[in-house]
Write an enzyme that holds these catalytic residues in place. Structure first.
Site, mmCIF file in Angstrom:
data_model
loop_
_atom_site.group_PDB
_atom_site.id
_atom_site.type_symbol
_atom_site.label_atom_id
_atom_site.label_comp_id
_atom_site.label_asym_id
_atom_site.label_seq_id
_atom_site.Cartn_x
_atom_site.Cartn_y
_atom_site.Cartn_z
ATOM 1 N N ASP A 92 -51.093 -28.384 26.989
ATOM 2 C CA ASP A 92 -50.865 -26.704 26.599
ATOM 3 C C ASP A 92 -50.083 -26.932 24.694
ATOM 4 O OD1 ASP A 92 -50.692 -24.401 27.066
ATOM 5 O OD2 ASP A 92 -49.070 -24.265 28.601
ATOM 6 N N ASP A 93 -50.529 -25.456 24.478
ATOM 7 C CA ASP A 93 -49.803 -25.801 23.142
ATOM 8 C C ASP A 93 -47.711 -25.347 22.945
ATOM 9 O OD1 ASP A 93 -50.490 -23.152 24.648
ATOM 10 O OD2 ASP A 93 -50.494 -22.113 22.338
ATOM 11 N N ASP A 96 -42.108 -23.426 26.768
ATOM 12 C CA ASP A 96 -41.513 -21.611 26.326
ATOM 13 C C ASP A 96 -40.128 -21.872 27.244
ATOM 14 O OD1 ASP A 96 -39.727 -19.010 25.638
ATOM 15 O OD2 ASP A 96 -41.474 -18.112 24.773
HETATM 16 O O1 PRP Z 1 -43.535 -21.535 29.335
HETATM 17 P P1 PRP Z 1 -44.147 -20.489 29.820
HETATM 18 O O2 PRP Z 1 -42.669 -19.125 29.182
HETATM 19 O O3 PRP Z 1 -44.405 -20.454 30.461
HETATM 20 O O4 PRP Z 1 -45.112 -19.647 28.603
HETATM 21 C C1 PRP Z 1 -45.719 -20.848 28.022
HETATM 22 C C2 PRP Z 1 -47.164 -20.520 28.119
HETATM 23 O O5 PRP Z 1 -47.424 -18.957 27.506
HETATM 24 C C3 PRP Z 1 -48.484 -19.061 26.663
HETATM 25 O O6 PRP Z 1 -49.641 -18.745 27.588
HETATM 26 P P2 PRP Z 1 -50.334 -17.129 28.065
HETATM 27 O O7 PRP Z 1 -49.619 -17.421 29.014
HETATM 28 O O8 PRP Z 1 -49.698 -16.068 26.605
HETATM 29 O O9 PRP Z 1 -51.700 -17.363 27.886
HETATM 30 P P3 PRP Z 1 -52.932 -17.742 26.927
HETATM 31 O O10 PRP Z 1 -53.265 -19.136 26.316
HETATM 32 O O11 PRP Z 1 -54.271 -17.459 27.265
HETATM 33 O O12 PRP Z 1 -52.097 -17.230 25.560
HETATM 34 C C4 PRP Z 1 -48.467 -20.716 26.537
HETATM 35 O O13 PRP Z 1 -50.158 -21.152 25.435
HETATM 36 C C5 PRP Z 1 -48.348 -21.051 26.922
HETATM 37 O O14 PRP Z 1 -49.263 -22.166 27.807
HETATM 38 N N1 GUN Z 2 -48.201 -17.342 20.721
HETATM 39 C C1 GUN Z 2 -47.202 -17.464 21.638
HETATM 40 N N2 GUN Z 2 -47.242 -17.365 23.013
HETATM 41 C C2 GUN Z 2 -46.518 -17.493 23.930
HETATM 42 N N3 GUN Z 2 -46.195 -17.609 25.273
HETATM 43 C C3 GUN Z 2 -44.816 -17.798 25.421
HETATM 44 N N4 GUN Z 2 -43.648 -18.240 24.146
HETATM 45 C C4 GUN Z 2 -44.855 -18.294 23.141
HETATM 46 C C5 GUN Z 2 -44.757 -18.184 21.296
HETATM 47 O O1 GUN Z 2 -43.698 -19.028 21.363
HETATM 48 N N5 GUN Z 2 -46.049 -17.832 20.866
HETATM 49 MG MG MG Z 3 -51.077 -20.886 27.464
#
Ligand code: PRP
Ligand code: GUN
Ligand code: MG
Length: 159
Positions: A92-93, A96
């Site tokens: 994952d990127d 959080d």
């Molecule tokens: O640790 P957490 O508080 O759960 O947050 C982390 C997740 O939030 C973002 O995904 P998002 O749900 O925004 O979807 P995306 O990857 O499609 O942008 C990010 O890419 C992680 O997968």
């Molecule tokens: N882009 C982005 N997505 C998130 N989802 C949860 N935390 C983050 C953050 O810091 N940046």
């Molecule tokens: Mg995500």
């Protein structure tokens, strides 16, 4: 949970992300993975770059959504996988709060889980990450930004 908890921005450029991915790959190159499971959507970009560095062609996805821009909602899991992650690299990127990571870990308990960036609350849920970022920082990724004109400082100060 709402966007008010984020007081700073941590901005990542494409160049920075690419350099960070390559640095993380140096720590992964000795391992032999069956394939990558990318957590959509954010995990897809580092997963593609990691796959190129580690010469991995088999890529699967866990499709999951938790945030609407900066606002955290309930977890919506749209697609899983049919194995426990044994021998797979899970990407994952960022992590959080760890809510997404916790749910995916339950699905793939044996995967080696990496993120590019990790905040303190979620950090214990991943096996490896590259850079730690403060909990109150919103990480701004290059795919969410564009190049824009910036007014010269002298003109900004005239106002
Ligand atoms: O640790 P957490 O508080 O759960 O947050 C982390 C997740 O939030 C973002 O995904 P998002 O749900 O925004 O979807 P995306 O990857 O499609 O942008 C990010 O890419 C992680 O997968
Ligand atoms: N882009 C982005 N997505 C998130 N989802 C949860 N935390 C983050 C953050 O810091 N940046
Ligand atoms: Mg995500």
């Amino acid at each position: 949970m709402s966007s008010e908890r984020y007081h700073q921005h941590f901005t990542i450029s494409w160049d920075q992300l690419h350099r960070d991915v390559r640095q993380l790959c140096h720590q992964l190159i000795e391992r032999d993975f069956k394939g990558i499971v990318a957590i959509t959507r954010g995990g897809l970009i580092p997963a593609a770059l990691i796959a190129r560095e580690l010469n991995i062609r088999l890529i699967d996805t866990v499709c999951i959504k938790s945030y609407d821009h900066m606002d955290q909602g309930g977890l919506d899991i749209m697609k899983g996988v049919d194995h426990d992650g044994d021998g797979w690299l899970l990407v994952d990127d960022l992590v959080d709060t760890g809510k997404t990571a916790r749910a995916v870990r339950e699905m793939l308990p044996k995967a080696h889980f990496v993120t590019m960036y990790a905040k303190p609350e979620g950090r214990p849920l991943v096996d490896q990450y590259l850079t730690e970022v403060a909990q109150q920082c919103w990480i701004q990724f290059p795919w969410d930004m564009g190049i824009a004109y910036v007014e010269p400082l002298a003109d900004q100060l005239k106002k």
